[in-house]
Scaffold this active site. Structure first.
Site, mmCIF file in Angstrom:
data_model
loop_
_atom_site.group_PDB
_atom_site.id
_atom_site.type_symbol
_atom_site.label_atom_id
_atom_site.label_comp_id
_atom_site.label_asym_id
_atom_site.label_seq_id
_atom_site.Cartn_x
_atom_site.Cartn_y
_atom_site.Cartn_z
ATOM 1 N N SER A 21 43.631 -66.172 13.890
ATOM 2 C CA SER A 21 43.390 -67.611 13.786
ATOM 3 C C SER A 21 42.472 -67.884 12.241
ATOM 4 C CB SER A 21 42.764 -68.160 14.904
ATOM 5 O OG SER A 21 43.369 -67.982 16.046
ATOM 6 N N ASP A 314 44.847 -66.593 25.147
ATOM 7 C CA ASP A 314 45.763 -65.483 24.711
ATOM 8 C C ASP A 314 45.837 -64.201 25.360
ATOM 9 O OD1 ASP A 314 46.942 -67.383 22.921
ATOM 10 O OD2 ASP A 314 45.780 -66.635 21.246
HETATM 11 C C1 S3P Z 1 45.427 -70.748 18.135
HETATM 12 C C2 S3P Z 1 44.722 -71.674 19.312
HETATM 13 C C3 S3P Z 1 45.365 -71.173 20.451
HETATM 14 C C4 S3P Z 1 46.085 -69.876 20.654
HETATM 15 C C5 S3P Z 1 46.716 -69.507 19.474
HETATM 16 C C6 S3P Z 1 45.999 -69.719 18.172
HETATM 17 C C7 S3P Z 1 44.540 -71.246 16.963
HETATM 18 O O1 S3P Z 1 46.603 -72.238 20.812
HETATM 19 O O2 S3P Z 1 46.676 -69.741 21.825
HETATM 20 O O3 S3P Z 1 47.364 -68.348 19.741
HETATM 21 O O4 S3P Z 1 44.643 -70.462 15.878
HETATM 22 O O5 S3P Z 1 44.120 -72.222 16.825
HETATM 23 P P1 S3P Z 1 46.201 -73.594 21.612
HETATM 24 O O6 S3P Z 1 45.300 -74.478 20.276
HETATM 25 O O7 S3P Z 1 47.610 -74.413 21.753
HETATM 26 O O8 S3P Z 1 45.391 -73.558 22.644
#
Ligand code: S3P
Length: 432
Positions: A21, A314
């Site tokens: 992220s 996750d």
């Molecule tokens: C992420 C947010 C999450 C996560 C994804 C990465 C991000 O998704 O599941 O692997 O980098 O902002 P969501 O925002 O859909 O919950």
């Protein structure tokens, strides 16, 4: 590629690769800043490389060398219209965050991704961006990618998001940089806050209170040096392996422990897991620690629900594996978002853990696992989902007999060195 079980237990030290992220955000924010952004410990996973490729197609020079990434930013209005369709690959973060930026540009473009991305819900960003007067449409009319986005000046809004999603929140905040006033997002529970932390360091005017974040349009952002901490979502596999495989002891170095991401550590503590946080410090504005994980023969089941869910979303597949090896019952609720990830992770976890002999039942929004049954090896497909492949590589370590995972190479999405690291820790133990 197929994975077959390696020897166990696991012993030694491991340095987890950079956070996915945070790596995405560092490239994106660098691209729309003035000056150069230098990123170290960038995750060289396929998802983050998709983000780099999209910005290169919009005229941003990005140098990718083994020890650092240099993003030569062109400012908030410096991107140029891409000559080709932007391809986000398998990456939901690329698709949803970049849409917020594209909505504020003075050009039109198309954005798509692989077969999985073309099935994932995009209405969650189409709705708020349309409220901001953006022109964004799903080309096939099914609320999924491919998307066509005509960028222009946006209208500031206060968006009440129906989902606790950092991707939705970040999309709206990035669009808010191009708005005509203060843009705010309120979510039902706090999702990961890396956008807020990093955008502030780039000079954005952001304020947060509980589950609301607000941003003001900026004349400019300024390039930064970002040291990306290790990804707790990747560390999660070695945390689980260390806890369930008899004789294991692993020091997991440089793991991000941001409180909006550390749900797995809170769950492990509720399960009475033997984990010690060492050397707590800050890296790139984010809290980091080394984690000493020791085999815990008497893990206990627990209930996982409510506000903690976004902080471990996750990690639920590997938490389900932990729960299968724990004594007693684990109940996971409020996790319906798992159905719309890279695969339907709820259904696949229930199917695959059952195939290994676990007592697991799927529910509308989660699962119920009666742990403590001995698991046996099975032949399992990853469904091209990196977190499914890694979760079952770990589940297999403490199971009887052989497990094969087909389409196992998809770990490249978030953790290209996963099998190498796993082999290294297991052969460390063999030499012990
Ligand atoms: C992420 C947010 C999450 C996560 C994804 C990465 C991000 O998704 O599941 O692997 O980098 O902002 P969501 O925002 O859909 O919950």
């Amino acid at each position: 590629m197929e994975f077959t079980k390696t020897r166990q237990p696991l012993r030694g030290e491991i340095t987890i690769p950079g956070d996915k992220s945070i790596s995405h955000r560092a490239v994106m924010f660098g691209a729309i800043s003035d000056g150069t952004t230098e990123i170290t410990n960038f995750l060289q996973g396929a998802d983050c490389l998709s983000t780099i490729s999209c910005f290169r197609k919009m005229g941003i020079e990005i140098e990718n060398t083994p020890d650092r990434i240099l993003v030569h930013g062109k400012g908030l209005h410096g991107l140029k219209a891409p000559e080709e369709i932007l391809d986000a690959g398998n990456s939901g973060t690329t698709t949803r965050l970049i849409s917020g930026i594209l909505a504020g540009q003075n050009f039109s473009c198309e954005l798509t991704g692989d077969a999985s991305i073309q099935k994932r819900p995009m209405k969650r960003i189409i709705t708020p961006l349309s409220m901001m007067d953006a022109s964004i449409e799903s080309i096939r009319g099914n609320d999924c990618a491919p998307l066509r986005i005509h960028g222009h000046r946006l209208h500031a809004i206060h968006y009440l998001s129906p989902v606790a999603s950092a991707q939705v929140k970040s999309c709206v905040l990035l669009a808010g940089l191009y708005g005509d006033g203060k843009t705010s997002v309120t979510e039902p529970a706090l999702s990961r806050n890396h956008t807020e932390i990093m955008l502030r360091s780039f000079g954005a005017s952001l304020s947060s209170s509980k589950t609301t974040v607000s941003i003001l349009p900026e004349p400019k952002l300024t390039g930064q040096k970002i040291q990306v901490p290790g990804d707790i979502s990747s560390a999660a596999y070695f945390i689980a392996a260390g806890l369930i495989v008899p004789g294991s002891e692993i020091l997991i170095k440089n793991t991000g422990i941001n409180p909006t991401r550390d749900g797995i550590l809170r769950v492990c503590s509720a399960m009475s897991a033997d984990i010690t946080r060492l050397n707590e410090r800050t890296s790139g504005g984010e809290p980091v620690a080394d984690l000493l994980v020791r085999y815990t023969p008497s893990l206990k089941g627990c209930v996982i629900e409510g506000d903690i869910i976004p902080s471990l979303i996750d990690e639920i597949p590997v938490i389900a594996v932990l729960a299968a090896y724990a004594d007693g019952t684990t109940i996971i609720r409020d996790a319906q978002e798992l159905k719309v990830k890279e695969s339907n992770r709820l259904d696949i976890m229930v199917h695959h853990l059952s195939a290994m002999g676990a007592d697991i039942t799927g529910t509308d929004d989660g699962m119920i696992i009666h742990g403590g049954k001995s698991l046996k090896g099975a032949i399992l497909d990853s469904f091209l989902d990196h977190r499914i492949a890694m979760s079952f590589a770990i589940a297999s370590l403490a199971a009887e007999g052989a497990t094969s995972i087909t389409n196992a190479e998809c770990v490249n999405i978030s953790y290209p060195e996963f099998y190498e690291d796993l082999r290294r820790l297991t052969s460390c133990a063999a030499q012990h």
